[in-house]
Design an enzyme around this catalytic site. Structure first.
Site, short mmCIF file in Angstrom:
data_model
loop_
_atom_site.label_atom_id
_atom_site.label_comp_id
_atom_site.label_asym_id
_atom_site.label_seq_id
_atom_site.Cartn_x
_atom_site.Cartn_y
_atom_site.Cartn_z
CE1 TYR A 89 -4.31 1.36 0.28
CE2 TYR A 89 -3.30 2.89 1.83
CZ TYR A 89 -4.36 2.53 1.01
OH TYR A 89 -5.47 3.33 0.94
CG ASN A 203 -21.07 -7.15 -2.15
OD1 ASN A 203 -20.62 -6.79 -3.23
ND2 ASN A 203 -20.61 -8.21 -1.51
#
Length: 400
Positions: A89, A203
Site C-alpha cells: 500500500y 456490497n
C-alpha cells in the site's frame, strides 16, 4: 486474574493477609504488567497472519505540553490495513521506538503499530490544549496513526472531535468509507435528483455507503455484485439500504442487459460510474455510461488492469479519475475536513446513513500477549481470504 475480597478475607490475621497480597503481587509479576497498554505491532512487512503480534507496554506518562493522551475504544480492521502490513500500500506508517526502553518497541528494535482508523477518548490533556478535555471523543486525521492500540499520545492537530451523540461504531468508522463514498459522489460531476449512478462491488463497505448517500440525495443507482448462494438475501439487504437496482456480473455480461438499462433510465445518460473491481466487469460497466460521463476508480479487487475501449474516449468523451481518500485528506485544510465530518454526522443523525454490519473482536485485558496475537492473526487470515462478510472492529482492553 480477579481478586475478590470477602468477609473471610477480612477475618484473616494481618500476617496472613500480607502473605496473600504478596502472593497475588508475585502472580501478577510473572504473567503481565499491572494496568498496562497493549498494541498490535510488526517489525517487517509480510503476511499479517504471520508478522503481527501483540505487545504489552507501560502506561502512558502525563502528556507533554500541547499534546493529549487518548484511549482507543474501537478500531476497524479495513482491507487497506492488511495491504499496509503486507507492504503493498502506498501509505507507510512511521516506526515507533517509544513503547519500551529495551526489546521490541525500543530504539534498538522499533516496531510499526498497525491501524489507520479508530475512535478514541481523551484521557489527559497537556498544557496549552484548550479545545479538548477528558472524555471527549476524537477520531484520527493523521494517516497510519497506529490505532490498533489501547492508548497513545497525540498532537491535537492529528485528531478531530466528534459528538458523543453518535454510537461508537458510527464514530469509529466515519473517517474512511463514508468520506470515500461522499466525495466520489460530489467531487467529479454535478448530480441532481433523479440522476443515475452505476457502481460495481456494491456490497462492499464503500458501495453500501454510496447506496445510502445517493438515496438521501434522490439519486438512482444500479449496483453490480458477484453471484452467490445468498444472492436473494443480499439483494434484499441492498434494496433496503436504498439501491434502485441490484444486478449480478452474470447479468451484466448478457447482451440484452443494455436494453434493460435503457428502460430503467428512460434513455437518460448515466453520468457517473464507480469502480473498485477493474478487469472485464468494469469494461462492460463503462460501456453503459452516457455522454460526458466520469468513471472513478478507487480499487481493483479483481487484481486485473483497467482496460477500456478507445471509442469511449473519442465518441463519448469519457473522463477517468483515480480516487484515494488519503490524498484528499492531505490536500484539504482542517476546516474542510471538519465540514465533511459534520455533513456525515448529519446524515447519521437523520437516520440516512447506518452503521456497517459488523462484529467486535475483543482482546481482553486478562489475555496474555501470545493468546491475543493468535486471536488477531486468525481474524486477519479470515478477512484476507474473503471469508467474512462483516466489518471487524478491534476492541483492546488494558492489560492487568
Amino acid at each position: 486474574m480477579n481478586v475478590a475480597f470477602t468477609s473471610r478475607t477480612l477475618s484473616l490475621s494481618r500476617p496472613q493477609l500480607f502473605r496473600g497480597i504478596r502472593k497475588v503481587q508475585s502472580s501478577f509479576a510473572t504473567c503481565s504488567v499491572l494496568s498496562a497498554n497493549r498494541a498490535v505491532v510488526y517489525t517487517s512487512n509480510g503476511d499479517p497472519s504471520q508478522v503481527l503480534s501483540a505487545l504489552t507496554f507501560s502506561n502512558l506518562p502525563p502528556p507533554p505540553p500541547n499534546t493529549v493522551n487518548v484511549r482507543f475504544l474501537l478500531s476497524p480492521i479495513n482491507p487497506a490495513d492488511i495491504n499496509v502490513i503486507e507492504g503493498v500500500y502506498p501509505a507507510k506508517p512511521n516506526p515507533n521506538a517509544s513503547l519500551s526502553s529495551s526489546g521490541k518497541g525500543s530504539q534498538d528494535e522499533p516496531v510499526f503499530v498497525a491501524g489507520n482508523e479508530g475512535l478514541a477518548e481523551v484521557t489527559n490533556v497537556g498544557d496549552g490544549v484548550t479545545h479538548l478535555q477528558p472524555n471527549d471523543w476524537v477520531i484520527m486525521t493523521r494517516q497510519q496513526a497506529g490505532t490498533w492500540s489501547t492508548g497513545m499520545n497525540v498532537k491535537p492537530q492529528d485528531i478531530l472531535k466528534v459528538p458523543r451523540s453518535l454510537n461508537d461504531v458510527e464514530a469509529a468508522t466515519i473517517t474512511v468509507n463514508p468520506p470515500t463514498a461522499y466525495n466520489m459522489l460530489h467531487d467529479f460531476v454535478q448530480l441532481n435528483e433523479g440522476d443515475w449512478v452505476i457502481q460495481n462491488g456494491a456490497n462492499g463497505a464503500v458501495g453500501q455507503v454510496v447506496i445510502q448517500i445517493a438515496a438521501a440525495k434522490g439519486l438512482k443507482t444500479i449496483n453490480l455484485i458477484r453471484n452467490r448462494n445468498d444472492i436473494a438475501s443480499l439483494t434484499e439487504y441492498l434494496s433496503n439500504l436504498g439501491a434502485t437496482h441490484v444486478v449480478t456480473y452474470d447479468e451484466l455480461s448478457d447482451k440484452s442487459f443494455r436494453q434493460r438499462v435503457k428502460e430503467w433510465t428512460g434513455g437518460k445518460n448515466i453520468r457517473l460510474g464507480l469502480n473498485c473491481v477493474s478487469g472485464k466487469p468494469t469494461t462492460l460497466m463503462t460501456r453503459l455510461l452516457g455522454q460526458n460521463a466520469h468513471l472513478v476508480s478507487y480499487g481493483a479487487m479483481s487484481k486485473e488492469p483497467l482496460s477500456l475501449p478507445t471509442s469511449l474516449f473519442i465518441f463519448k468523451n469519457l473522463t477517468c479519475h483515480g480516487f484515494w481518500q488519503s490524498r484528499w485528506y492531505d490536500s484539504k485544510s482542517s476546516g474542510e475536513r471538519e465540514k465533511l465530518v459534520e455533513t456525515l454526522v448529519g446524515l447519521m443523525r437523520a437516520g440516512k446513513l447506518k452503521e456497517p454490519s459488523h462484529e467486535i473482536l475483543t482482546i481482553q485485558g486478562s489475555e496474555g500477549d501470545e493468546e491475543a496475537s493468535q486471536k488477531i492473526r486468525h481474524a486477519i487470515a479470515t478477512l484476507a481470504k474473503g471469508q467474512h462478510g462483516k466489518k471487524i472492529l478491534l476492541k483492546m482492553e488494558e492489560t492487568f
